[in-house]
Design a protein around this motif. Structure first.
Motif, short mmCIF file in Angstrom:
data_model
loop_
_atom_site.label_atom_id
_atom_site.label_comp_id
_atom_site.label_asym_id
_atom_site.label_seq_id
_atom_site.Cartn_x
_atom_site.Cartn_y
_atom_site.Cartn_z
N ALA A 28 -20.00 13.78 -21.36
CA ALA A 28 -19.89 12.55 -21.58
C ALA A 28 -20.49 11.45 -20.73
O ALA A 28 -20.62 11.65 -19.52
N ILE A 29 -21.40 10.54 -21.15
CA ILE A 29 -22.29 9.86 -20.35
C ILE A 29 -21.59 8.52 -20.03
O ILE A 29 -20.88 7.73 -20.95
N SER A 30 -21.71 8.02 -18.75
CA SER A 30 -21.17 6.82 -18.14
C SER A 30 -21.73 5.66 -18.75
O SER A 30 -22.80 5.84 -19.55
N PRO A 31 -20.97 4.39 -19.13
CA PRO A 31 -21.66 3.35 -19.82
C PRO A 31 -22.92 2.92 -19.28
O PRO A 31 -23.90 2.49 -20.20
N ASP A 32 -23.28 3.00 -18.12
CA ASP A 32 -24.49 2.70 -17.66
C ASP A 32 -25.25 3.71 -17.66
O ASP A 32 -26.68 3.55 -17.25
N GLY A 33 -25.11 4.77 -17.88
CA GLY A 33 -25.99 5.77 -18.25
C GLY A 33 -26.45 6.50 -16.95
O GLY A 33 -27.50 7.57 -16.72
N ARG A 34 -26.09 6.35 -15.83
CA ARG A 34 -26.17 7.01 -14.40
C ARG A 34 -25.56 8.26 -14.16
O ARG A 34 -25.84 8.93 -13.52
N TRP A 35 -24.60 8.55 -14.92
CA TRP A 35 -23.75 9.67 -14.74
C TRP A 35 -23.20 10.34 -15.92
O TRP A 35 -23.21 9.82 -17.02
N ALA A 36 -23.07 11.63 -15.85
CA ALA A 36 -22.28 12.51 -17.09
C ALA A 36 -21.37 13.05 -16.41
O ALA A 36 -21.54 13.58 -15.15
N VAL A 37 -20.17 13.19 -17.09
CA VAL A 37 -18.92 14.09 -16.66
C VAL A 37 -18.85 15.36 -17.53
O VAL A 37 -19.02 15.13 -18.98
N VAL A 38 -18.89 16.30 -16.97
CA VAL A 38 -18.71 17.43 -17.87
C VAL A 38 -17.48 18.36 -17.41
O VAL A 38 -16.94 18.48 -16.20
#
Length: 175
Positions: free
Chosen positions: A44-54
């Motif tokens: 799941a990609i953060s709204p700013d595109g800097r992080w993914a949570v898996v």
């Protein structure tokens, strides 16, 4: 390269042997080997595109369990860090529109069914957001980030969660 493409490229490269000799050393994939392999869920990609949570599942053959924790993975390729480390399985992460919170599914403590939990993207302890007798899943944030929708079983002839909980417990009882 877009951030999600980078993550997928990294995951696909990890599956390719580094040397030709490594390919020759392969053994058949057995059930025991499968129990040793961690499994990574959809990012799941953060709204700013800097992080993914898996969600990362770490099979435990001795206890016959498949617990999973949430990990934060920077899309720039730097080091990932664990976000949740509870004995329960955490899955289905979704970012809040402002990128400050992550909602996810888990069954912790005295939960009879999975509920929606909330954790700060900067870490800390998760807190239960729902307390629904039939469980809650598939969390989706409303655009303003003040509310979360979820899926749960309901009976249309009942009006309260208390009545639904009673029927849920009765439906589980063998006759």
């Amino acid at each position: 390269m877009k951030p999600i493409a980078s993550i997928l490229l990294i995951l696909s490269i990890a599956a390719v042997p580094a040397r030709a000799e490594d390919a020759a050393d392969r053994r058949p994939l057995t059930a025991e080997t499968m129990w040793q392999i961690k499994r990574v869920g959809a990012p799941a990609i953060s709204p700013d595109g800097r992080w993914a949570v898996v969600s990362v599942t770490s099979p435990d053959i001795e206890q016959d369990k498949m617990p999973s924790d949430l990990w934060l993975v920077p899309t720039d390729g730097s080091e990932a860090r664990i976000l949740t480390s509870h004995e329960a399985s955490d899955s289905g992460p979704v970012w809040s529109p402002d990128g400050k919170w992550i909602a996810f599914e888990s069954k912790r403590g005295d939960d009879e069914n999975p509920q929606i939990y909330l954790i700060s993207a900067s870490g800390g302890e998760a807190r239960r957001l729902t307390n629904v007798p039939t469980g809650a899943s598939v969390a989706k944030w409303f655009p303003g980030g003040r509310r979360v929708a979820f899926v749960s079983r309901v009976w249309t002839d009942l009006e309260t969660w208390e009545e639904i909980g009673k029927r849920q417990r009765t439906a589980r009882t063998p006759r």
